[in-house]
Design an enzyme around this catalytic site. Sequence first.
Site, mmCIF file in Angstrom:
data_model
loop_
_atom_site.group_PDB
_atom_site.id
_atom_site.type_symbol
_atom_site.label_atom_id
_atom_site.label_comp_id
_atom_site.label_asym_id
_atom_site.label_seq_id
_atom_site.Cartn_x
_atom_site.Cartn_y
_atom_site.Cartn_z
ATOM 1 N N HIS A 6 7.910 -0.921 10.988
ATOM 2 C CA HIS A 6 8.469 0.219 10.248
ATOM 3 C C HIS A 6 8.861 -0.178 8.820
ATOM 4 O O HIS A 6 9.677 -1.084 8.633
ATOM 5 C CB HIS A 6 9.706 0.688 11.026
ATOM 6 C CG HIS A 6 10.354 1.916 10.526
ATOM 7 N ND1 HIS A 6 11.718 2.045 10.450
ATOM 8 C CD2 HIS A 6 9.844 3.100 10.094
ATOM 9 C CE1 HIS A 6 12.018 3.258 10.012
ATOM 10 N NE2 HIS A 6 10.898 3.911 9.788
ATOM 11 N N GLU A 33 3.959 0.616 8.825
ATOM 12 C CA GLU A 33 4.178 1.995 8.373
ATOM 13 C C GLU A 33 4.893 1.917 7.041
ATOM 14 O O GLU A 33 5.759 1.053 6.851
ATOM 15 C CB GLU A 33 5.049 2.738 9.399
ATOM 16 C CG GLU A 33 5.304 4.193 9.075
ATOM 17 C CD GLU A 33 6.643 4.487 8.400
ATOM 18 O OE1 GLU A 33 6.904 5.656 8.106
ATOM 19 O OE2 GLU A 33 7.425 3.538 8.137
ATOM 20 N N ASP A 35 6.315 4.599 3.531
ATOM 21 C CA ASP A 35 6.584 5.964 3.066
ATOM 22 C C ASP A 35 6.090 6.104 1.630
ATOM 23 O O ASP A 35 6.334 5.220 0.812
ATOM 24 C CB ASP A 35 8.096 6.216 3.086
ATOM 25 C CG ASP A 35 8.680 5.939 4.457
ATOM 26 O OD1 ASP A 35 8.416 6.716 5.378
ATOM 27 O OD2 ASP A 35 9.399 4.915 4.600
ATOM 28 N N HIS A 48 11.213 5.189 0.512
ATOM 29 C CA HIS A 48 11.637 6.102 1.572
ATOM 30 C C HIS A 48 12.570 7.215 1.092
ATOM 31 O O HIS A 48 12.337 8.392 1.359
ATOM 32 C CB HIS A 48 12.333 5.331 2.701
ATOM 33 C CG HIS A 48 12.816 6.238 3.790
ATOM 34 N ND1 HIS A 48 14.048 6.866 3.747
ATOM 35 C CD2 HIS A 48 12.225 6.665 4.928
ATOM 36 C CE1 HIS A 48 14.189 7.628 4.820
ATOM 37 N NE2 HIS A 48 13.095 7.525 5.556
ATOM 38 N N GLU A 108 2.987 7.298 5.687
ATOM 39 C CA GLU A 108 3.771 8.525 5.884
ATOM 40 C C GLU A 108 3.928 9.251 4.556
ATOM 41 O O GLU A 108 4.483 8.707 3.594
ATOM 42 C CB GLU A 108 5.161 8.230 6.476
ATOM 43 C CG GLU A 108 5.878 9.564 6.692
ATOM 44 C CD GLU A 108 7.327 9.476 7.151
ATOM 45 O OE1 GLU A 108 7.773 8.425 7.650
ATOM 46 O OE2 GLU A 108 8.004 10.512 6.991
HETATM 47 O O1 G3P Z 1 6.938 7.052 11.080
HETATM 48 C C1 G3P Z 1 8.125 7.326 11.652
HETATM 49 C C2 G3P Z 1 9.312 7.145 10.764
HETATM 50 O O2 G3P Z 1 9.007 6.378 9.658
HETATM 51 C C3 G3P Z 1 9.861 8.481 10.337
HETATM 52 O O3 G3P Z 1 11.128 8.383 9.861
HETATM 53 O O4 G3P Z 1 12.788 8.405 8.069
HETATM 54 O O5 G3P Z 1 11.898 6.243 8.885
HETATM 55 O O6 G3P Z 1 10.464 7.716 7.523
HETATM 56 P P1 G3P Z 1 11.586 7.639 8.522
HETATM 57 MG MG MG Z 2 8.610 6.658 7.530
#
Ligand code: G3P
Ligand code: MG
Length: 244
Positions: A6, A33, A35, A48, A108
């Site tokens: 993450h 992952e 953002d 993020h 994301e």
């Molecule tokens: O991909 C799942 C997760 O990243 C979504 O929540 O707030 O961590 O971007 P967040």
């Molecule tokens: Mg995310």
Amino acid sequence: MKLTAHRGVKSLAPENTLSAVRKAAELGVEWIEVDVQCTAEGVAVVFHDRVLGRCTDGSGVLSETHWEQLARLDAGSWFSDEYIGERVPAFEQLLTHVRQLGLAVNVEIKCYRETDVEALCAEIIAVVERVGLAEDHLLISSFSREALEYCLAHIPSVRRGILYESLPDNWEEDLRLKPYSIHCNHETLTKEQAAEIKAKNLELQCFTVNSPARTLQLESWGVDRIITDCPQMLMPVQESPLTA
Ligand code: G3P
Ligand code: MG
């Protein structure tokens, strides 16, 4: 259980930075992952929060900040002195790094209230096409239906994942977005919902799971992949005799 790190490995390096990506490669975790949002002039960057304060030494709203200002900020010292001088990466830099390291990425598309969703998606797609990462090393995910619709229309061959904080009763209406995967907050997902999703032959991912016991439980529900802050803690779970 398959693992995605993450925001890179955010427990070991500042989230959403090139160092966090390298940590995944060092650990042998293939999927990360990240953002993605756009700066004021439309440069796609990996970040993020809506605002800069938590993860940089700057302040204000990211989408009102120009790349030139953003690129000067320190995005590492909030995490530890070891990362002083770390920068917010442009999405193109990060994707190039992912390709060079042989990693795979869940991008994301992060939409806040003022986000120009079409412009953000168009820029992400342009970068994806320039960098040329293999499509099986790429997944686009979002809470935004508008973003996923745009991606379906403009880059249909790249797989899409729909994010849910809590799965609504009418979630099957979202199948019009032709998702590859459904991503649920594990804190709200039920065993019955997991079975419903798996009955549709969709990959089921859960975020953000940081406990070995919960990982094993979700695996028993049919969850295919978890998104975790701590892959280093959960990797032994993959080799556990319990899961053999
Ligand atoms: O991909 C799942 C997760 O990243 C979504 O929540 O707030 O961590 O971007 P967040
Ligand atoms: Mg995310």
